[in-house]
Write an enzyme that holds these catalytic residues in place. Structure first.
Site, PDB file in Angstrom:
ATOM      1  N   MET A 125      -8.684   8.644  -1.597  1.00  0.00           N
ATOM      2  CA  MET A 125      -9.598   9.163  -0.572  1.00  0.00           C
ATOM      3  C   MET A 125     -10.045  10.575  -0.940  1.00  0.00           C
ATOM      4  SD  MET A 125      -7.630   7.969   2.908  1.00  0.00           S
ATOM      5  CE  MET A 125      -6.896   6.333   3.063  1.00  0.00           C
ATOM      6  N   ASP A 169      -7.328  -5.902   3.690  1.00  0.00           N
ATOM      7  CA  ASP A 169      -6.554  -4.675   3.863  1.00  0.00           C
ATOM      8  C   ASP A 169      -6.734  -4.146   5.278  1.00  0.00           C
ATOM      9  OD1 ASP A 169      -5.294  -2.229   3.701  1.00  0.00           O
ATOM     10  OD2 ASP A 169      -6.624  -1.395   2.175  1.00  0.00           O
ATOM     11  N   SER A 207       0.828  -1.204   0.000  1.00  0.00           N
ATOM     12  CA  SER A 207       0.000   0.000   0.000  1.00  0.00           C
ATOM     13  C   SER A 207       0.860   1.251   0.000  1.00  0.00           C
ATOM     14  CB  SER A 207      -0.918   0.007   1.222  1.00  0.00           C
ATOM     15  OG  SER A 207      -1.631   1.229   1.280  1.00  0.00           O
ATOM     16  N   HIS A 217      -8.166   1.443  -4.995  1.00  0.00           N
ATOM     17  CA  HIS A 217      -9.303   1.334  -4.078  1.00  0.00           C
ATOM     18  C   HIS A 217      -9.897   2.725  -3.877  1.00  0.00           C
ATOM     19  CE1 HIS A 217     -10.706   0.386   0.319  1.00  0.00           C
ATOM     20  NE2 HIS A 217     -11.715   0.586  -0.500  1.00  0.00           N
TER      21      HIS A 217
END
Length: 221
Positions: free
Chosen positions: A37, A175, A8, A66
């Site tokens: 995000m 995750d 990540s 993601h």
């Protein structure tokens, strides 16, 4: 035991993301994980399309994106064009989840669906035909470095059973808070892709040491 690693970049040095991507590829990581995000679905702001596009030039790993954001459909085509190989959306952020998963596949990208720790697996019931990857969050999204939530282990096991009975070949990714101490248990429960941030980028021997420690834990008896 075949488990893919998806380091990540949320835990990497943001000033050296290209070098971090190359280090992950050199260490043998198959995927590279981006947490996008928006400051609304989660409090933080992180990467956008230009960062994904820039990192694409530094690695041949699958870019595992993601979307921790509301209205994720806005970024699907731009991220596909930037080189994303997997785009995962949060089921909690999707009013029309099936439509969005179909949009991801239509863009030529594998479609992932993420579930927060408190979101039940029943939310998948009518979406299994549309999912290439199921992401089970083992922390609440929005911040790196959190501790693993133990109930996620049972959720992974239940998810693996659900997918097997349905004949669904989707990968199961986990995750949050994953390191050598729990990665083998997750693999035994049915996890096939591990997202790891702090345990890789914070390892005393660097990225290679962090990847090696996870691989060794996976094959330990």
């Amino acid at each position: 035991m075949s488990v893919k690693l998806s380091p990540s970049l949320l835990s990497a040095d943001f000033a050296s993301l290209g070098a971090a991507a190359r280090a992950c590829a050199d260490a043998g990581a198959e995927y590279l994980h981006f947490d996008v995000m928006d400051g609304q679905f989660v409090p933080n702001l992180t990467f956008g399309v230009p960062v994904v596009e820039a990192v694409r030039w530094h690695t041949s790993a699958v870019l595992d994106v993601h979307l921790m954001m509301v209205q994720p459909e806005r970024l699907i085509e731009p991220l596909a064009a930037a080189g994303a190989g997997i785009i995962t959306v949060q089921v909690e952020a999707c009013t029309h989840a099936q439509r969005i998963l179909a949009q991801v596949r239509a863009a030529g990208v594998r479609a992932g669906l993420a579930l927060n720790p408190a979101t039940p697996l029943s939310s998948l019931e009518y979406l299994l035909d549309d999912v290439d990857l199921l992401l089970i969050m083992s922390v609440n999204p929005g911040f790196g470095g959190q501790s693993f939530i133990p109930s996620a282990l049972r959720k992974v096991h239940d998810a693996a059973t659900l997918l097997r009975k349905a004949g669904c070949r989707a990968e199961i990714e986990v995750d949050g808070g994953i390191g050598p101490s729990n990665v083998r248990a997750l693999a035994d429960a049915g996890c096939t892709v591990v997202v790891a941030g702090s345990s890789i980028f914070g390892h005393p021997q660097g990225v290679a040491g962090g990847v090696r420690a996870l691989r060794e834990a996976l094959i330990a008896s």
